[in-house]
Design an enzyme around this catalytic site. Structure first.
Site, PDB file in Angstrom:
ATOM      1  N   ASP A  70      11.785  37.417  43.940  1.00  0.00           N
ATOM      2  CA  ASP A  70      10.512  36.893  43.433  1.00  0.00           C
ATOM      3  C   ASP A  70      10.733  35.592  42.671  1.00  0.00           C
ATOM      4  OD1 ASP A  70       8.032  36.411  42.376  1.00  0.00           O
ATOM      5  OD2 ASP A  70       7.811  38.363  41.387  1.00  0.00           O
ATOM      6  N   ARG A  97       4.784  41.083  46.101  1.00  0.00           N
ATOM      7  CA  ARG A  97       5.124  41.562  44.758  1.00  0.00           C
ATOM      8  C   ARG A  97       5.235  43.091  44.793  1.00  0.00           C
ATOM      9  NH1 ARG A  97       2.308  38.782  39.808  1.00  0.00           N
ATOM     10  NH2 ARG A  97       4.420  38.974  39.015  1.00  0.00           N
ATOM     11  N   SER A 139       8.213  34.593  39.815  1.00  0.00           N
ATOM     12  CA  SER A 139       8.478  35.177  38.503  1.00  0.00           C
ATOM     13  C   SER A 139       9.654  34.508  37.816  1.00  0.00           C
ATOM     14  CB  SER A 139       8.733  36.689  38.644  1.00  0.00           C
ATOM     15  OG  SER A 139       7.548  37.365  38.992  1.00  0.00           O
ATOM     16  N   TYR A 194      -1.788  40.615  39.679  1.00  0.00           N
ATOM     17  CA  TYR A 194      -2.611  39.493  39.256  1.00  0.00           C
ATOM     18  C   TYR A 194      -3.986  39.981  38.814  1.00  0.00           C
ATOM     19  CZ  TYR A 194       0.850  36.536  41.554  1.00  0.00           C
ATOM     20  OH  TYR A 194       2.011  35.918  41.918  1.00  0.00           O
TER      21      TYR A 194
END
Length: 381
Positions: free
Chosen positions: A127, A119, A130, A224
């Site tokens: 990604d 990320r 996402s 995260y």
């Protein structure tokens, strides 16, 4: 390269790893694209659509493929038919696909896992976590609106005023923010909470009220949140309880790849919700944010209906496939040049996403799981 697009075989999977409008981007790079017959059926894409876009269509595109792209991991019998040195690109949850990882290692197949793409800014276009979370977040709000037996928006009529529904969203990552934005567009009053301090501004930016709890934040790496200790988690549930009890709908979206979902809501908290309330748990497949949620089912807890998510992006296969296919195209562009494969393991994206290569398991957590006690790459035996 000869790129094969696999037909998905996992139960309930309706997505496809490539869409006709993106085939031209691969052929323009010098690649040949061959799609397995019927691969796009679940996403309402006909074989003829691929052929018109410049792809071949074949019943068995695997035996001479240089690269195979799919959404879910390949079936083991298909993996065993790949040539030595072939490359696979897919989601690859290594903790539950240990037998497949062993096969890929033993076959000297290079496997790249989409969920392991780092990320970082340079990798945003690749990604897939996402892109698929965006689809799931949208879907969660639509499900909540469909199950709730009242309007989301305020309605003022000659017969009287109907107040808007109140929705609480837990988790403000990609899925959570999309759930918030969609619920707001439908007219609901939305409140949201996330353990990361930075999320409060993001919540407000999409029109929701940020729930502020007197608790330390849990900023983690890679965007995260860090895992909460049990004492903090219990206090968080206690402070969230009145907000949830007052809501008509609750959407939970908290998840960390490769780990069980955090338990945010107890069955007792759901039982305190009003009759007719709705709960949507996007994390049901990985243990659930909500105690008692069941993946793929609607269960009743107290007076509330609790919808457990199961492969939610696949429930909207056309947009999910298009977004995923673009992620795949961007990754393939990175690992190829002049129509040939160019794997640069000095590139942190390639190194981070690679699970197996050259007869070895390169992803260290997976290697430790499958080959405990064995020396890793560059280590002395």
């Amino acid at each position: 390269m000869r790129i094969a697009v696999a037909r998905e075989t996992r139960e309930g999977e309706q997505r496809v790893a490539m869409v006709p409008e993106l085939v031209g981007k691969l052929t323009a790079l010098g690649h040949e694209v061959v799609v397995e017959a019927g691969a796009g059926r679940g996403a309402l894409i006909a074989d003829d659509d691929y052929a018109e876009a410049g792809a071949g269509v074949a019943d068995d595109p695997y035996f001479d493929a240089d690269l195979v792209v799919s959404v879910q991991p390949l079936a083991r019998d298909i993996a065993r038919r790949l040539a030595v040195g072939a490359v696979t690109v897919s989601f690859l949850p290594t903790t539950v696909e240990t037998d497949l990882v062993r096969d890929l290692r033993d076959l000297s197949v290079t496997s790249l896992a989409m969920e392991l793409v780092p990320r970082i800014s340079r990798a945003q276009s690749m990604d897939a976590l996402s892109s698929q979370a965006l689809v799931a977040g949208y879907r969660s709000a639509i499900v909540a609106a469909g199950l709730l037996r009242r309007f989301f928006p305020l309605n003022m009529t000659a017969a009287g005023t109907v107040p808007p529904a109140e929705i609480v969203v837990l988790g403000a990552g990609v899925a959570g923010l999309q759930a918030i934005a969609t619920a707001k567009r439908l007219g609901a009053v939305v409140k949201a909470y996330d353990v990361r301090a930075a999320a409060a501004e993001e919540i407000r930016s999409v029109g929701a009220q940020s729930i502020e709890l007197d608790l330390p934040t849990l900023e983690g790496s890679g965007g995260y949140a860090r895992e909460a200790g049990e004492e903090r988690a219990a206090l968080q549930r206690e402070l969230l309880a009145p907000h949830i009890a007052a809501a008509d709908g609750l959407i939970t979206t908290a998840a960390v790849p490769g780990r069980p979902a955090p338990r945010l809501v107890t069955a007792g908290m759901v039982e305190a919700m009003r009759p007719g309330s709705v709960v949507v748990d996007l994390a049901a497949e990985t243990g659930g944010n909500v105690e008692g949620s069941v993946p793929g089912e609607v269960v009743r807890i107290g007076h509330a209906q609790v919808w457990g998510g199961r492969n939610v992006p696949s429930q909207m296969p056309a947009p999910a496939s298009k977004l995923y296919a673009q992620n795949v195209v961007n990754l393939v562009t990175l690992i190829s040049a002049e129509g040939a494969l160019r794997l640069d393991f000095d590139d942190e994206i390639v190194a981070g996403a690679c699970v197996t290569h050259g007869g070895a398991i390169l992803h260290e957590p997976t290697r430790q799981l499958i080959e405990p006690g064995q020396p890793g790459e560059g280590e002395q035996p």
